[in-house]
Write an enzyme that holds these catalytic residues in place. Structure first.
Site, PDB file in Angstrom:
ATOM      1  N   LYS A  46     -54.649 -17.410  -4.635  1.00  0.00           N
ATOM      2  CA  LYS A  46     -53.999 -16.098  -4.744  1.00  0.00           C
ATOM      3  C   LYS A  46     -54.838 -14.999  -4.106  1.00  0.00           C
ATOM      4  O   LYS A  46     -54.312 -13.932  -3.792  1.00  0.00           O
ATOM      5  CB  LYS A  46     -53.706 -15.799  -6.213  1.00  0.00           C
TER       6      LYS A  46
ATOM      7  N   PHE B  67     -46.069 -17.289 -18.449  1.00  0.00           N
ATOM      8  CA  PHE B  67     -45.606 -16.484 -19.581  1.00  0.00           C
ATOM      9  C   PHE B  67     -44.904 -17.408 -20.580  1.00  0.00           C
ATOM     10  O   PHE B  67     -44.127 -18.277 -20.203  1.00  0.00           O
ATOM     11  CB  PHE B  67     -44.626 -15.412 -19.115  1.00  0.00           C
TER      12      PHE B  67
ATOM     13  N   GLU C 102     -59.271 -18.075 -18.412  1.00  0.00           N
ATOM     14  CA  GLU C 102     -59.372 -19.350 -17.707  1.00  0.00           C
ATOM     15  C   GLU C 102     -60.823 -19.717 -17.423  1.00  0.00           C
ATOM     16  O   GLU C 102     -61.217 -20.877 -17.566  1.00  0.00           O
ATOM     17  CB  GLU C 102     -58.583 -19.297 -16.397  1.00  0.00           C
TER      18      GLU C 102
ATOM     19  N   HIS D 168     -55.716 -21.049 -11.653  1.00  0.00           N
ATOM     20  CA  HIS D 168     -54.496 -20.256 -11.709  1.00  0.00           C
ATOM     21  C   HIS D 168     -54.822 -18.805 -11.359  1.00  0.00           C
ATOM     22  O   HIS D 168     -54.049 -18.150 -10.663  1.00  0.00           O
ATOM     23  CB  HIS D 168     -53.876 -20.344 -13.096  1.00  0.00           C
TER      24      HIS D 168
ATOM     25  N   CYS E  80     -44.656 -19.118 -14.421  1.00  0.00           N
ATOM     26  CA  CYS E  80     -45.577 -19.394 -13.311  1.00  0.00           C
ATOM     27  C   CYS E  80     -46.197 -20.788 -13.386  1.00  0.00           C
ATOM     28  O   CYS E  80     -46.952 -21.169 -12.491  1.00  0.00           O
ATOM     29  CB  CYS E  80     -46.668 -18.331 -13.264  1.00  0.00           C
TER      30      CYS E  80
ATOM     31  N   HIS F 285     -49.453 -14.161  -5.480  1.00  0.00           N
ATOM     32  CA  HIS F 285     -48.978 -15.057  -6.536  1.00  0.00           C
ATOM     33  C   HIS F 285     -47.532 -15.465  -6.252  1.00  0.00           C
ATOM     34  O   HIS F 285     -46.627 -14.627  -6.276  1.00  0.00           O
ATOM     35  CB  HIS F 285     -49.085 -14.324  -7.880  1.00  0.00           C
TER      36      HIS F 285
END
Length: 408
Positions: A330, A394, A312, A301, A161, A335
């Site tokens: 998002k 990831f 975050e 994010h 991502c 996403h």
């Protein structure tokens, strides 16, 4: 070291096709999450997604190319066409000095799903001869170069991502150091298909609010339960400052700095203290030669997962304290996986141009562990000079980019 500016942007996402429609729906706080319409999802545990609706690829390419490429490539070409129209650059002049870095986290997964079903039902003879090129993640970059005769550096950074965040950062790096004069950067993703949804649901990453789709994506909210799958693509055209000025281009923004690193913690979970994210932001600020006080906004994010949002938020608090406002696109469009960073960068620049931050319609109760200034249920007026775009993937991949108004 050369300065890097943005002269064109294009976007296709659940909020709309093109910058004008996306801006309008951001201002209206539209949440583009619905029950899945592109296939029968009744046998899946997750039945909701943020789809791009009313998209006709043949408006952006000929019928043969549309048939021989995956949906993620369609999104990339559509976004690129809009970016090119805005930039008004004659790419033939810069063919061998134009880099193309268009990412995807997963590539042609819709094609994989469809062709695998053909194989299981009818054997090898039923599989398309275009299966392999339609799957390949680098094919968006490749097709753009083939269609427009671009012979410079060409590849597709892949970091889950964070992929299109790396595309933007690496494209800027190539221009800064003189390896390219122009860079076409961004990402595209189309994974709203049974197999990807089943896989993400199996690892408990997706929201299960099937009966309340528009309330499912809720970054930083105490009741968040996972992300919502989205799709789309976004492209930015970057140039060296001197070339943009020489051709009298309209400069939209400047890529001022970037930071990239890795958590080295876990294959899918973030470092709970956000140490890597913090370092990436500090590296970006250092590269941009600005202080945290010079930043007004962080485009997070924040995917609406329990662990990721808090991690975050902790990192942002340590870097900026309470001096910035934050939101996450998002909340409105789900996403976009490998395309998220590029789409959210385009959205951030649009917000900088319009002096506003979009609302977070599902922020009913902010998580008590989130101490930062999250935009609430109403849009916020804000004069933005510089903002930071965070992207994480990831594998522990972290990218932070500082984008600001261009001041010659």
């Amino acid at each position: 070291m050369r300065r890097v500016v943005v002269t064109g942007m294009g976007i296709v996402c659940p909020l709309g096709i093109g910058k004008e429609e996306v801006t309008m729906n951001m201002k209206r706080s539209v949440v583009a999450v619905e029950r899945i319409s592109s296939f029968d999802a009744s046998n899946l545990p997750v039945k909701i997604a943020a789809e791009v609706r009313h998209f006709d690829p043949e408006k952006y390419m000929d019928k043969k190319l549309a048939r021989r490429t995956d949906r993620f490539v369609h999104f990339a070409l559509a976004a690129f066409k809009e970016a090119l129209e805005q930039s008004r650059i004659d790419l033939s002049v810069f063919s061998e000095k134009t880099a193309v870095l268009v990412s995807s986290g997963m590539g042609g997964f819709i094609t994989l799903d469809v062709e695998n079903n053909k194989f299981l039902a009818g054997g090898a003879s039923k599989v398309s001869p275009f299966l392999i090129p339609m799957l390949l993640i680098n094919m968006a970059s490749g097709i753009i170069s083939i269609e427009y005769g671009l012979k410079g550096i060409n590849f597709a950074p892949v970091s889950a991502c964070a992929s299109s965040g790396h595309s933007i950062a690496l494209g800027a790096m190539l221009i800064k150091h003189g390896y390219a004069d122009v860079a076409i950067v961004g990402g595209a993703e189309a994974t709203i298909a049974p197999l990807p949804l089943a896989g993400f649901a199996s690892m408990r990453a997706l929201s299960m609010r099937n009966d309340e789709p528009q309330k499912a994506s809720r970054p930083f909210d105490v009741q968040r339960d996972g992300f919502v799958m989205g799709e789309g693509g976004a492209i930015l055209i970057l140039e060296s400052e001197e070339i943009a000025l020489e051709r009298k281009a309209n400069i939209i923004a400047e890529i001022k700095g970037f930071g990239m690193n890795d958590d080295a913690y876990h294959m899918s979970a973030p470092d709970p203290d956000g140490v890597g994210a913090e370092k990436a932001m500090r590296l970006a600020l250092e590269d941009a030669k600005i202080s945290p006080r010079d930043v007004q906004y962080v485009s997070c994010h924040a995917t609406s997962t329990p662990a990721g949002d808090v991690s975050e938020a902790k990192a942002i608090e340590r870097v900026f304290g309470s001096n910035v406002f934050v939101n996450s696109a998002k909340a409105l469009m789900g996403h976009l996986l490998g395309a998220a960073a590029a789409a959210e960068t385009v959205i951030g620049i649009l917000e900088m141009q319009e002096n506003f931050l979009h609302a977070m319609p599902n922020l009913d109760e902010k998580d008590p562990d989130v101490k930062i200034n999250v935009v609430g249920k109403e849009p916020l007026s804000l004069n933005i000079k510089n903002f930071v775009k965070n992207s994480f993937g990831f594998g522990g991949h972290n990218v932070s980019i500082v984008i600001g108004r261009y001041e010659g």
